[in-house]
Design an enzyme around this catalytic site. Sequence first.
Site, PDB file in Angstrom:
ATOM      1  N   THR A  42       0.799  -1.234   0.000  1.00 13.83           N
ATOM      2  CA  THR A  42       0.000   0.000   0.000  1.00 13.83           C
ATOM      3  C   THR A  42       0.831   1.284   0.000  1.00 13.83           C
ATOM      4  O   THR A  42       0.646   2.155  -0.846  1.00 13.83           O
ATOM      5  CB  THR A  42      -0.931  -0.003   1.227  1.00 13.83           C
TER       6      THR A  42
HETATM    7  P1  AMP Z   1      -1.721  -3.045   3.593  1.00 18.40           P
HETATM    8  O1  AMP Z   1      -1.140  -3.462   4.896  1.00 18.40           O
HETATM    9  O2  AMP Z   1      -0.654  -2.867   2.547  1.00 18.40           O
HETATM   10  O3  AMP Z   1      -2.829  -3.909   3.164  1.00 18.40           O
HETATM   11  O4  AMP Z   1      -2.319  -1.584   3.861  1.00 18.40           O
HETATM   12  C1  AMP Z   1      -3.697  -1.281   3.842  1.00 18.40           C
HETATM   13  C2  AMP Z   1      -4.111  -0.600   5.100  1.00 18.40           C
HETATM   14  O5  AMP Z   1      -3.436   0.662   5.216  1.00 18.40           O
HETATM   15  C3  AMP Z   1      -5.591  -0.271   5.099  1.00 18.40           C
HETATM   16  O6  AMP Z   1      -6.274  -1.160   5.928  1.00 18.40           O
HETATM   17  C4  AMP Z   1      -5.680   1.134   5.621  1.00 18.40           C
HETATM   18  O7  AMP Z   1      -6.535   1.232   6.736  1.00 18.40           O
HETATM   19  C5  AMP Z   1      -4.257   1.512   5.981  1.00 18.40           C
HETATM   20  N1  AMP Z   1      -3.983   2.899   5.620  1.00 18.40           N
HETATM   21  C6  AMP Z   1      -4.316   3.521   4.492  1.00 18.40           C
HETATM   22  N2  AMP Z   1      -3.937   4.816   4.483  1.00 18.40           N
HETATM   23  C7  AMP Z   1      -3.346   5.027   5.656  1.00 18.40           C
HETATM   24  C8  AMP Z   1      -2.741   6.173   6.251  1.00 18.40           C
HETATM   25  N3  AMP Z   1      -2.688   7.330   5.603  1.00 18.40           N
HETATM   26  N4  AMP Z   1      -2.206   6.013   7.479  1.00 18.40           N
HETATM   27  C9  AMP Z   1      -2.238   4.829   8.112  1.00 18.40           C
HETATM   28  N5  AMP Z   1      -2.814   3.717   7.605  1.00 18.40           N
HETATM   29  C10 AMP Z   1      -3.361   3.796   6.392  1.00 18.40           C
HETATM   30 ZN    ZN Z   2      -3.202  -1.395  -0.402  1.00 23.13          ZN
HETATM   31 ZN    ZN Z   3      -3.706  -4.752   1.879  1.00 25.84          ZN
END
Ligand code: AMP
Ligand code: ZN
Ligand code: ZN
Length: 403
Positions: free
Chosen positions: A71
Amino acid sequence: MGRFHLLLAALLALLPAVPAMAESPRAPVVILVSIDGFRADYLDRGVTPNLSALAASGISAAMRPSFPSKTFPNHWALVTGKVPDHNGIVSNHFEDPRRPGERFGPGNSDPFWWNEAEPIWVTAEKAGIRTAAMFWPGSDVAWGETRGTRPEDWQHYDQAVTPLQRVETVLDWLRRPEAIRPRLLTLYFDAIDTAGHEYGPDDPRTNEALTKADRYIGMLVQGLRDLGQPADLVVVADHGMAAVSSERVIALDTIADPALYRVVDTGPFAAIEPAPGHERQLADALLKPHDHMQCWARKDIPARLRYGSNPRVASYFCLAQVGWQIAPSAPTEPSSGGAHGYDNAAPEMAALFVASGPDITASGRIAPFDNVDVAPLLRDLLGLPPAPDADGDDAPFRTALRH
Ligand code: AMP
Ligand code: ZN
Ligand code: ZN
């Protein structure tokens, strides 16, 4: 002539009253929307009519994320036009040799971690274009060495802010008088990624989440129409999703003695640092062939992944076959769901791309391209010059752009 004027006056009197302060036509805005974890082929499932309508009126593609397909690195690649190895956000979790003992993670807004590449809202603000972020990784960072630039409007990330509130916030910003109305906006939705992790990409509940998310796109489009606000909408995802299971796990402690290393990140890939004095032993254990996984020393990561020149990339890096996961030790309970972070060329990691608006001609599906090309597209839409040091360019969109 006199009779004509009388007739005209009579006709005008029949028209509904026009407000005395009728606004001049609104200038187009650019809205960058991220639907986290929206895999490219979700668009073909027939459950997202609003996104399909946008695709039909503009362009769409299966977009290649940057490596690693996580992400934070990819949201930063989308707004900086640089791959994670060059934009500094090399993973969701990573370390920097200049800050021993510290680790970057989601929610860290210390500019130290983010300053290696300039996001488009900073470029825009510097050029006098007002920007607003309804969430986007990095949008809460006071970017830059000295002044600290953020979007003019931004919010601390809070998953509890509902999708409806996010859409309404964007529309509210656009209801403002022209002088304080943003011209570049971001909007972020997390629910599809969450559903994909929990249920896996092929579960009916993930399709239900898709339909729900699509309704918010519909609300945004309708809200813009009601406002008479022309907008170039660029709807993207950061990565796709692959089905995973506790039956497809590589346990690191069966490959090397845990006394030899420290794990910085695990999952579809593992980032590993040797324990001091144990570099050779660790290399011997990791760098031989393994089932469903390959490991490299940082400098030997294959060039096509465009990863490993940044000292923030761990000393040893292991990548699992799609559908497999690397864990510190074997799982104790059965589980299934979805994950991402794999090879960015894997079809399962391909991400949504749809763009539609007054500056984009209806050109249908375009060939797959790299997500570092999105920032150059945004710059075109905003009238900003190309960045000299970008990793991507606007070539995939040139024939579809009106200006
Ligand atoms: P991943 O661990 O790669 O799946 O990341 C996705 C998660 O990142 C989602 O569940 C979001 O809630 C979180 N996320 C997205 N944007 C932000 C942000 N600006 N700050 C902190 N967490 C975030
Ligand atoms: Zn993502
Ligand atoms: Zn994810």
